[in-house]
Write an enzyme that holds these catalytic residues in place. Structure first.
Site, PDB file in Angstrom:
ATOM      1  N   SER A  21       2.382   1.926  -0.653  1.00  0.00           N
ATOM      2  CA  SER A  21       2.458   2.656   0.666  1.00  0.00           C
ATOM      3  C   SER A  21       2.353   4.191   0.462  1.00  0.00           C
ATOM      4  CB  SER A  21       4.114   2.350   0.758  1.00  0.00           C
ATOM      5  OG  SER A  21       4.632   2.328   1.796  1.00  0.00           O
ATOM      6  N   LYS A  45       2.736   2.188   5.641  1.00  0.00           N
ATOM      7  CA  LYS A  45       3.610   3.628   4.965  1.00  0.00           C
ATOM      8  C   LYS A  45       4.942   3.085   5.634  1.00  0.00           C
ATOM      9  CE  LYS A  45       4.802   7.762   5.410  1.00  0.00           C
ATOM     10  NZ  LYS A  45       4.838   8.602   3.697  1.00  0.00           N
ATOM     11  N   SER A  46       6.253   3.580   4.971  1.00  0.00           N
ATOM     12  CA  SER A  46       7.442   2.533   4.967  1.00  0.00           C
ATOM     13  C   SER A  46       7.708   3.488   6.163  1.00  0.00           C
ATOM     14  CB  SER A  46       8.416   3.826   3.887  1.00  0.00           C
ATOM     15  OG  SER A  46       7.913   3.288   2.788  1.00  0.00           O
ATOM     16  N   CYS A 129      15.084   6.582  -1.620  1.00  0.00           N
ATOM     17  CA  CYS A 129      15.269   7.182  -0.518  1.00  0.00           C
ATOM     18  C   CYS A 129      16.787   7.654  -0.499  1.00  0.00           C
ATOM     19  CB  CYS A 129      15.153   6.774   1.383  1.00  0.00           C
ATOM     20  SG  CYS A 129      15.675   5.866   1.538  1.00  0.00           S
ATOM     21  N   ASN A 192       7.535   4.740  -8.015  1.00  0.00           N
ATOM     22  CA  ASN A 192       7.104   5.534  -7.083  1.00  0.00           C
ATOM     23  C   ASN A 192       6.469   7.127  -7.775  1.00  0.00           C
ATOM     24  OD1 ASN A 192       7.493   7.177  -4.271  1.00  0.00           O
ATOM     25  ND2 ASN A 192       9.208   5.579  -3.355  1.00  0.00           N
ATOM     26  N   GLY A 244      -0.998   5.965 -10.945  1.00  0.00           N
ATOM     27  CA  GLY A 244      -1.862   6.726 -11.500  1.00  0.00           C
ATOM     28  C   GLY A 244      -3.076   6.173 -11.759  1.00  0.00           C
ATOM     29  N   GLY A 265      -2.935   4.144  -4.940  1.00  0.00           N
ATOM     30  CA  GLY A 265      -2.281   5.322  -4.045  1.00  0.00           C
ATOM     31  C   GLY A 265      -3.216   6.614  -3.822  1.00  0.00           C
TER      32      GLY A 265
HETATM   33  C1  LIG Z   1       1.012  11.192   0.552  1.00  0.00           C
HETATM   34  C2  LIG Z   1       1.990  10.101  -0.523  1.00  0.00           C
HETATM   35  C3  LIG Z   1       2.591   9.046   0.948  1.00  0.00           C
HETATM   36  C4  LIG Z   1       3.411   8.146   0.500  1.00  0.00           C
HETATM   37  N1  LIG Z   1       4.065   8.249   0.654  1.00  0.00           N
HETATM   38  C5  LIG Z   1       4.992   6.707   0.818  1.00  0.00           C
HETATM   39  C6  LIG Z   1       6.331   5.675   0.987  1.00  0.00           C
HETATM   40  O1  LIG Z   1       6.379   5.609   2.957  1.00  0.00           O
HETATM   41  N2  LIG Z   1       6.608   5.231   0.985  1.00  0.00           N
HETATM   42  C7  LIG Z   1       6.927   4.417  -0.491  1.00  0.00           C
HETATM   43  O2  LIG Z   1       7.503   3.921  -0.975  1.00  0.00           O
HETATM   44  N3  LIG Z   1       5.973   5.119  -1.267  1.00  0.00           N
HETATM   45  C8  LIG Z   1       5.193   6.335  -0.907  1.00  0.00           C
HETATM   46  N4  LIG Z   1       4.032   7.260  -1.614  1.00  0.00           N
HETATM   47  C9  LIG Z   1       3.978   6.587  -3.005  1.00  0.00           C
HETATM   48  C10 LIG Z   1       2.811   5.342  -3.429  1.00  0.00           C
HETATM   49  O3  LIG Z   1       2.837   4.500  -2.612  1.00  0.00           O
HETATM   50  C11 LIG Z   1       2.876   5.203  -5.032  1.00  0.00           C
HETATM   51  O4  LIG Z   1       3.928   4.942  -5.018  1.00  0.00           O
HETATM   52  C12 LIG Z   1       2.259   6.511  -5.847  1.00  0.00           C
HETATM   53  O5  LIG Z   1       1.502   7.170  -5.203  1.00  0.00           O
HETATM   54  C13 LIG Z   1       2.192   6.121  -6.811  1.00  0.00           C
HETATM   55  O6  LIG Z   1       0.980   5.837  -7.062  1.00  0.00           O
HETATM   56  P1  LIG Z   1      -0.590   6.251  -7.071  1.00  0.00           P
HETATM   57  O7  LIG Z   1       0.313   7.498  -8.806  1.00  0.00           O
HETATM   58  O8  LIG Z   1      -1.509   5.241  -7.463  1.00  0.00           O
HETATM   59  O9  LIG Z   1      -1.018   6.851  -6.074  1.00  0.00           O
HETATM   60  C14 LIG Z   1       3.474   7.683  -1.393  1.00  0.00           C
HETATM   61  C15 LIG Z   1       2.371   8.574  -1.615  1.00  0.00           C
HETATM   62  C16 LIG Z   1       1.344   9.529  -1.478  1.00  0.00           C
HETATM   63  C17 LIG Z   1       0.495  10.323  -2.140  1.00  0.00           C
END
Ligand SMILES: Cc1cc2nc3c(=O)[nH]c(=O)nc-3n(C[C@H](O)[C@H](O)[C@H](O)COP(=O)(O)O)c2cc1C
Length: 300
Positions: A21, A45-46, A129, A192, A244, A265
């Site tokens: 997301s 996106k949430s 949140c 998250n 990651g 992500g």
């Molecule tokens: C720019 C950005 C925006 C994000 N927005 C959300 C969101 O709206 N809702 C949510 O649950 N997680 C959000 N996340 C968290 C990601 O979904 C994910 O859980 C987190 O980045 C860890 O994974 P990754 O290291 O692969 O990015 C966001 C992360 C990033 C980097």
């Protein structure tokens, strides 16, 4: 290619990789594109009941092995988002996971109910949140907060599986997952971002306009593995494991830790073609290990 298909809460996926997301997931076209680029499912996106603008720039900054963001959950509000999800569900060739968040269990239930009308494969509750009932604590910081949100949503949404997304900065993520299962959750998403801060020493100021943000990318991978493994050891629900992941071997490790599917992500933020790369590396790893299917990927 090895057989990368998995089943998650009844949804068939051609690959275990899920677009996380908030990263290249703000509209239906991006979710559809994730499927074309190799994702097995995509998370929106949430969204909240009302539209939100989010924080001022700089709200996301990249470094070599991590990024830090405080986007501030900008979104167009539940009614507009419902139309985006509806379009994505009809036109994407992959299951769509719809992410929602709110500031009380009642409002979580309201936003989830509206979004459920778009018929996503799963509704993901971004429970990281602040909880207005608990003086700003995250819902996912406690068994009570997590279970209240899950119960409220499950009372309103009967026909769509619900996953609760947990935050890593707690001492007992396994307990919180177990309590979420008791409350009726169908799946757990973890993790998250990790609370973080960066300072520009030349400007002598925080890098983000919001001062504090969330850490993601390769630097959080070992923390994510541990959280997923703790969840696997304490609850029997399917897990969307992420944090990651950037390579096929990372995805394999996440599956070994106990994930059913793997979210990606930051790697996609940095390289939109990363799904193809990770799928092909995962397939090569499976061939090398003589694994025929994803469920063969297990720790000894
Ligand atoms: C720019 C950005 C925006 C994000 N927005 C959300 C969101 O709206 N809702 C949510 O649950 N997680 C959000 N996340 C968290 C990601 O979904 C994910 O859980 C987190 O980045 C860890 O994974 P990754 O290291 O692969 O990015 C966001 C992360 C990033 C980097």
């Amino acid at each position: 290619m090895a057989d990368l298909s998995v089943k998650l809460c009844g949804a068939k996926m051609k690959s275990p990789l899920i677009l996380a997301s908030g990263i290249r997931s703000n509209n239906a076209q991006l979710l559809i594109r994730a499927g074309e680029e190799g994702a097995g499912a995509a998370t929106s996106k949430s969204c909240s009941l009302q539209a939100r603008e989010g924080h001022k720039n700089p709200s996301a900054v990249e470094y070599e092995s991590y990024m830090i963001n405080a986007i501030g959950l900008s979104n167009p509000g539940a009614q507009t988002e419902k139309e985006e999800i509806e379009f994505a569900v009809k036109n994407a060739k992959i299951p769509i996971i719809a992410s929602v968040y709110e500031n009380s269990p009642e409002n979580f239930a309201k936003v989830a109910k509206i979004i459920s009308e778009a018929n996503p494969a799963i509704i993901e509750l971004d429970a990281s949140c602040p909880n207005i009932h608990m003086e700003g604590e995250m819902f996912s910081s406690s068994c009570k907060g997590a279970s209240e949100v899950v119960k409220a949503v499950k009372r309103q949404v009967k026909n769509i599986p619900v996953s609760i997304k947990l935050a890593p900065n707690v001492p007992n993520i396994g307990e919180i997952a177990k309590e979420s299962q008791r409350a009726g959750a169908d799946c757990i998403s973890a993790i998250n971002t990790i609370p973080a801060m960066m300072i520009d020493v030349h400007a002598r100021a925080p890098v983000l306009s919001n001062k504090y943000g969330g850490l993601s990318g390769p630097a959080i991978f070992p923390a994510a593995l541990r959280c997923v493994n703790e969840i696997r050891n304490s609850c029997s629900l399917p897990i969307i494991g992420g944090g990651g992941v950037t390579s096929g071997e990372d995805a394999a490790a996440m599956l070994m830790a106990g994930a059913t599917a793997v979210s990606v992500g930051t790697a996609i933020w940095k390289n939109p073609l990363a799904f193809k790369k990770i799928n092909s590396e995962l397939s090569s790893y499976m061939k090398k290990m003589n694994f025929e299917k994803i469920s063969d990927i297990k720790m000894k």
